[in-house]
Design a protein around this motif. Structure first.
Motif, PDB file in Angstrom:
ATOM      1  N   TYR A  33       0.833  -1.197   0.000  1.00 45.73           N
ATOM      2  CA  TYR A  33       0.000   0.000   0.000  1.00 45.73           C
ATOM      3  C   TYR A  33       0.869   1.248   0.000  1.00 45.73           C
ATOM      4  O   TYR A  33       1.947   1.265   0.590  1.00 45.73           O
ATOM      5  CB  TYR A  33      -0.854   0.040   1.279  1.00 45.73           C
ATOM      6  CG  TYR A  33      -1.735  -1.165   1.453  1.00 45.73           C
ATOM      7  CD1 TYR A  33      -1.237  -2.326   2.026  1.00 45.73           C
ATOM      8  CD2 TYR A  33      -3.059  -1.139   1.048  1.00 45.73           C
ATOM      9  CE1 TYR A  33      -2.043  -3.439   2.182  1.00 45.73           C
ATOM     10  CE2 TYR A  33      -3.865  -2.240   1.206  1.00 45.73           C
ATOM     11  CZ  TYR A  33      -3.352  -3.384   1.768  1.00 45.73           C
ATOM     12  OH  TYR A  33      -4.148  -4.487   1.918  1.00 45.73           O
ATOM     13  N   TYR A  35       0.216   5.311   1.091  1.00 47.28           N
ATOM     14  CA  TYR A  35      -0.677   6.259   1.733  1.00 47.28           C
ATOM     15  C   TYR A  35      -0.029   7.635   1.694  1.00 47.28           C
ATOM     16  O   TYR A  35       1.202   7.777   1.680  1.00 47.28           O
ATOM     17  CB  TYR A  35      -0.913   5.891   3.206  1.00 47.28           C
ATOM     18  CG  TYR A  35      -1.892   4.774   3.438  1.00 47.28           C
ATOM     19  CD1 TYR A  35      -1.496   3.452   3.292  1.00 47.28           C
ATOM     20  CD2 TYR A  35      -3.201   5.037   3.814  1.00 47.28           C
ATOM     21  CE1 TYR A  35      -2.395   2.417   3.527  1.00 47.28           C
ATOM     22  CE2 TYR A  35      -4.099   4.015   4.053  1.00 47.28           C
ATOM     23  CZ  TYR A  35      -3.686   2.710   3.905  1.00 47.28           C
ATOM     24  OH  TYR A  35      -4.575   1.688   4.140  1.00 47.28           O
ATOM     25  N   GLN A  37      -0.070  11.428   3.816  1.00 47.72           N
ATOM     26  CA  GLN A  37      -0.460  12.143   5.024  1.00 47.72           C
ATOM     27  C   GLN A  37      -0.055  13.600   4.898  1.00 47.72           C
ATOM     28  O   GLN A  37       1.129  13.923   4.799  1.00 47.72           O
ATOM     29  CB  GLN A  37       0.191  11.532   6.271  1.00 47.72           C
ATOM     30  CG  GLN A  37      -0.284  12.171   7.575  1.00 47.72           C
ATOM     31  CD  GLN A  37       0.370  11.566   8.800  1.00 47.72           C
ATOM     32  OE1 GLN A  37       1.533  11.182   8.770  1.00 47.72           O
ATOM     33  NE2 GLN A  37      -0.390  11.485   9.893  1.00 47.72           N
ATOM     34  N   LEU A  43      -4.254   9.728   7.516  1.00 43.49           N
ATOM     35  CA  LEU A  43      -3.682   9.046   6.355  1.00 43.49           C
ATOM     36  C   LEU A  43      -4.762   8.712   5.354  1.00 43.49           C
ATOM     37  O   LEU A  43      -5.863   8.282   5.718  1.00 43.49           O
ATOM     38  CB  LEU A  43      -2.984   7.750   6.789  1.00 43.49           C
ATOM     39  CG  LEU A  43      -1.631   7.926   7.472  1.00 43.49           C
ATOM     40  CD1 LEU A  43      -1.811   8.182   8.957  1.00 43.49           C
ATOM     41  CD2 LEU A  43      -0.773   6.693   7.240  1.00 43.49           C
ATOM     42  N   SER A  45      -5.490   6.569   1.725  1.00 43.20           N
ATOM     43  CA  SER A  45      -4.991   5.526   0.842  1.00 43.20           C
ATOM     44  C   SER A  45      -4.832   6.057  -0.586  1.00 43.20           C
ATOM     45  O   SER A  45      -5.724   6.722  -1.121  1.00 43.20           O
ATOM     46  CB  SER A  45      -5.969   4.346   0.845  1.00 43.20           C
ATOM     47  OG  SER A  45      -5.538   3.346  -0.050  1.00 43.20           O
ATOM     48  N   VAL A  48      -3.198   0.399  -3.938  1.00 45.37           N
ATOM     49  CA  VAL A  48      -3.011  -0.967  -3.457  1.00 45.37           C
ATOM     50  C   VAL A  48      -2.411  -1.758  -4.606  1.00 45.37           C
ATOM     51  O   VAL A  48      -2.991  -1.795  -5.699  1.00 45.37           O
ATOM     52  CB  VAL A  48      -4.349  -1.613  -3.035  1.00 45.37           C
ATOM     53  CG1 VAL A  48      -4.103  -3.030  -2.516  1.00 45.37           C
ATOM     54  CG2 VAL A  48      -5.055  -0.777  -1.997  1.00 45.37           C
TER      55      VAL A  48
END
Lengths: 112, 114
Positions: A33, A35, A37, A43, A45, A48
């Motif tokens: 993954y 992510y 921030q 966070l 996503s 994937v």
């Protein structure tokens, strides 16, 4: 020991430039993954990645996965200031019961 | 849907005090997690739950306790707060019904122990 290592940990770059963030991991993983921030925020996503050779793209961000090398990359194309954030990769080790292992994060600052 | 909610947003505790961080999700997710994030660091898993009544320790469980009596709620209890517990705490939830599923995070609780 299960490890996820990101590099660089800090990156300052100019708008319009290209750059790549690297994520190495030490165990066989079912999924990887990415992510994002923003400062002081939660966070979110981004991607994937499920299999060897997987590539996902969203706007100026492109993520790829090489399971044989245990390496994922997040490539930024023609960076813009809005992409300034900290980017984390995380892996889902096989048999872990969905306990993700997280990298330390790459703080990206894009200067106008 | 509100997603994952956390309260409070900020809290200052004195050493030795106790408190409960609240977390709730309205997405009917089976898995829930508590993480802590220290400055400049990644996330470390404190506890997680695979469903109501089932919890398990993560990487850094010492000094914390959890319970999960319902699918929606997953509170984190800090007993005898210590300065080392100063951190930002994130709650997350996920369903894991499909391979593309991911974790959804709450807004975080910033805790300072003085």
């Amino acid at each position: 020991e299960l490890k996820v290592e990101q590099n660089p940990l800090f990156l300052s770059m100019q708008e319009g430039k290209n750059y790549t963030i690297y994520c190495n991991y030490s165990t066989t993983s079912d999924r990887l993954y990415w992510y994002r921030q923003d400062p002081g925020k939660s966070l979110e996503s981004l991607f994937v990645l499920l299999s060897n050779g997987a590539v996902k793209q969203e706007g100026r961000l492109m993520a790829s996965l090489d399971t044989k090398a245990r390496l994922s990359t997040l490539h930024i194309t023609a960076a813009v200031h809005d992409l300034s954030a900290t980017y984390f990769c995380a892996v889902d080790p096989q048999g872990s019961n969905y306990q993700l292992i997280w990298g330390a994060g790459t703080k990206l600052i894009i200067k106008p | 849907n509100a997603g994952v909610t956390q309260t409070p947003k900020f809290r200052i505790l004195k050493i030795g005090q106790s408190m409960t961080l609240q977390c709730a999700q309205d997405m009917n997710h089976n898995y829930m997690y508590w993480y802590r994030q220290d400055p400049g660091m990644g996330l470390k898993l404190i506890y997680y739950s695979v469903g109501a009544g089932i919890t398990d320790k993560g990487e850094v469980p010492n000094g914390y306790n959890v319970s999960r009596s319902t699918t929606e709620d997953f509170p984190l209890r800090l007993e005898l707060a210590a300065p080392s517990q100063t951190s930002v705490y994130f709650c997350a939830s996920s369903y894991w019904g499909q391979r593309t599923d991911t974790q959804y995070f709450g807004p975080g609780t910033r805790l300072t122990v003085l």
